[in-house]
Write a protein that holds these residues in place. Structure first.
Motif, mmCIF file in Angstrom:
data_model
loop_
_atom_site.group_PDB
_atom_site.id
_atom_site.type_symbol
_atom_site.label_atom_id
_atom_site.label_comp_id
_atom_site.label_asym_id
_atom_site.label_seq_id
_atom_site.Cartn_x
_atom_site.Cartn_y
_atom_site.Cartn_z
ATOM 1 N N ASP A 99 0.904 -1.064 -0.051
ATOM 2 C CA ASP A 99 -0.123 0.020 0.078
ATOM 3 C C ASP A 99 0.732 1.317 -0.066
ATOM 4 O O ASP A 99 0.642 2.319 -0.704
ATOM 5 C CB ASP A 99 -0.879 -0.026 1.286
ATOM 6 N N ILE A 100 1.831 1.101 0.867
ATOM 7 C CA ILE A 100 2.920 2.468 0.730
ATOM 8 C C ILE A 100 3.504 2.654 -0.619
ATOM 9 O O ILE A 100 3.488 3.787 -1.007
ATOM 10 C CB ILE A 100 3.875 2.124 2.006
ATOM 11 N N LEU A 101 3.851 1.496 -1.018
ATOM 12 C CA LEU A 101 4.603 1.636 -2.465
ATOM 13 C C LEU A 101 3.686 2.301 -3.371
ATOM 14 O O LEU A 101 4.270 2.704 -4.382
ATOM 15 C CB LEU A 101 5.347 0.404 -2.814
ATOM 16 N N GLU A 102 2.402 1.775 -3.413
ATOM 17 C CA GLU A 102 1.538 2.111 -4.472
ATOM 18 C C GLU A 102 1.387 3.788 -4.479
ATOM 19 O O GLU A 102 1.084 4.407 -5.384
ATOM 20 C CB GLU A 102 0.268 1.387 -4.241
ATOM 21 N N ILE A 142 3.914 5.652 -3.576
ATOM 22 C CA ILE A 142 5.159 6.245 -3.702
ATOM 23 C C ILE A 142 5.512 5.905 -5.110
ATOM 24 O O ILE A 142 6.120 7.022 -5.803
ATOM 25 C CB ILE A 142 6.259 5.978 -2.768
ATOM 26 N N VAL A 143 5.643 4.963 -5.607
ATOM 27 C CA VAL A 143 6.282 4.343 -6.863
ATOM 28 C C VAL A 143 5.093 4.312 -8.029
ATOM 29 O O VAL A 143 3.902 3.888 -7.777
ATOM 30 C CB VAL A 143 6.775 2.883 -6.751
ATOM 31 N N TYR A 144 5.529 5.108 -8.904
ATOM 32 C CA TYR A 144 4.533 5.145 -10.134
ATOM 33 C C TYR A 144 4.434 3.835 -10.860
ATOM 34 O O TYR A 144 3.284 3.587 -11.341
ATOM 35 C CB TYR A 144 5.180 6.218 -11.320
ATOM 36 N N ASP A 145 5.400 3.024 -11.054
ATOM 37 C CA ASP A 145 5.218 1.688 -11.720
ATOM 38 C C ASP A 145 5.766 0.502 -10.850
ATOM 39 O O ASP A 145 7.073 0.638 -10.547
ATOM 40 C CB ASP A 145 6.162 1.941 -13.022
ATOM 41 N N LEU A 146 5.072 -0.220 -10.048
ATOM 42 C CA LEU A 146 5.218 -1.058 -9.376
ATOM 43 C C LEU A 146 6.243 -2.409 -9.827
ATOM 44 O O LEU A 146 6.982 -3.219 -9.184
ATOM 45 C CB LEU A 146 4.109 -1.813 -8.581
ATOM 46 N N THR A 147 6.540 -2.280 -11.083
ATOM 47 C CA THR A 147 7.209 -3.133 -11.808
ATOM 48 C C THR A 147 8.782 -2.700 -11.963
ATOM 49 O O THR A 147 9.611 -3.283 -12.455
ATOM 50 C CB THR A 147 6.736 -3.557 -13.350
ATOM 51 N N ASP A 148 8.781 -1.499 -11.462
ATOM 52 C CA ASP A 148 10.199 -0.681 -11.594
ATOM 53 C C ASP A 148 11.023 -1.460 -10.413
ATOM 54 O O ASP A 148 11.200 -1.145 -9.290
ATOM 55 C CB ASP A 148 9.960 0.729 -11.395
ATOM 56 N N GLY A 149 12.051 -2.532 -10.738
ATOM 57 C CA GLY A 149 12.545 -3.245 -9.747
ATOM 58 C C GLY A 149 13.831 -2.330 -9.100
ATOM 59 O O GLY A 149 14.064 -2.456 -7.892
ATOM 60 N N GLU A 150 14.143 -1.517 -9.902
ATOM 61 C CA GLU A 150 15.316 -0.246 -9.436
ATOM 62 C C GLU A 150 14.808 0.355 -8.243
ATOM 63 O O GLU A 150 15.377 0.520 -7.333
ATOM 64 C CB GLU A 150 15.886 0.399 -10.496
ATOM 65 N N MET A 151 13.534 0.807 -8.589
ATOM 66 C CA MET A 151 13.023 1.802 -7.444
ATOM 67 C C MET A 151 12.622 1.074 -6.238
ATOM 68 O O MET A 151 12.657 1.624 -5.154
ATOM 69 C CB MET A 151 11.741 2.542 -8.188
ATOM 70 N N LEU A 182 15.625 0.376 -4.155
ATOM 71 C CA LEU A 182 16.037 1.604 -3.451
ATOM 72 C C LEU A 182 15.218 1.936 -2.229
ATOM 73 O O LEU A 182 15.720 2.368 -1.082
ATOM 74 C CB LEU A 182 15.863 2.939 -4.444
ATOM 75 N N LEU A 183 13.781 1.570 -2.317
ATOM 76 C CA LEU A 183 12.978 1.776 -1.050
ATOM 77 C C LEU A 183 13.179 0.574 -0.182
ATOM 78 O O LEU A 183 12.573 0.808 0.831
ATOM 79 C CB LEU A 183 11.579 2.055 -1.589
ATOM 80 N N ARG A 184 13.702 -0.359 -0.428
ATOM 81 C CA ARG A 184 13.563 -1.859 0.234
ATOM 82 C C ARG A 184 14.220 -1.675 1.712
ATOM 83 O O ARG A 184 13.506 -1.889 2.750
ATOM 84 C CB ARG A 184 14.414 -2.948 -0.440
ATOM 85 N N SER A 185 15.361 -0.794 1.917
ATOM 86 C CA SER A 185 15.980 -0.683 3.028
ATOM 87 C C SER A 185 15.040 0.422 4.079
ATOM 88 O O SER A 185 14.872 -0.104 5.290
ATOM 89 C CB SER A 185 17.287 0.006 3.043
ATOM 90 N N SER A 186 14.426 1.302 3.591
ATOM 91 C CA SER A 186 13.399 2.027 4.212
ATOM 92 C C SER A 186 12.335 1.325 4.709
ATOM 93 O O SER A 186 11.863 1.595 6.026
ATOM 94 C CB SER A 186 13.082 3.362 3.229
ATOM 95 N N LEU A 187 11.509 0.389 3.999
ATOM 96 C CA LEU A 187 10.705 -0.445 4.287
ATOM 97 C C LEU A 187 11.034 -1.273 5.419
ATOM 98 O O LEU A 187 10.282 -1.400 6.576
ATOM 99 C CB LEU A 187 10.148 -1.013 3.039
ATOM 100 N N ASP A 188 12.175 -2.224 5.309
ATOM 101 C CA ASP A 188 12.774 -2.725 6.236
ATOM 102 C C ASP A 188 13.077 -2.206 7.650
ATOM 103 O O ASP A 188 12.676 -2.924 8.697
ATOM 104 C CB ASP A 188 14.018 -3.681 5.427
#
Length: 81
Positions: free
Chosen positions: A5-8, A10-19, A22-28
């Motif tokens: 839900d948070i990613l939806e 923030i991120v325009y394209d949920l298939t953008d693996g690079e983005m 980049l956000l994974r550490s913040s979520l963790d």
């Protein structure tokens, strides 16, 4: 709130693996903060006032956020403004 839900929001394209990568550490890192009291205690621990009990840290964090970050927002809990 689920990570997806948070990613939806923030991120325009949920298939953008690079983005997502980049956000994974913040979520963790944010995983340990699961409710308002824990979040306020987290903020209160990083404030300039030391050696406070949990309740005083939470009150300090609320006051700090109200005064410095969100002065335009109402002060009552669940306030719409």
């Amino acid at each position: 709130v689920a990570d997806r839900d948070i990613l939806e929001h923030i991120v325009y394209d949920l298939t953008d693996g690079e983005m997502i990568s980049l956000l994974r550490s913040s979520l963790d890192e944010g995983f340990v903060v699961q409710n308002q009291t824990v979040a306020l205690d987290f903020i209160g621990r990083r404030g300039s006032v030391v050696n406070l009990g949990r309740l005083k840290r939470v009150r300090y964090a609320k006051d700090l956020l109200q005064r410095e970050l969100l002065p335009h927002v109402g002060v009552e809990e669940r306030s719409d403004t």
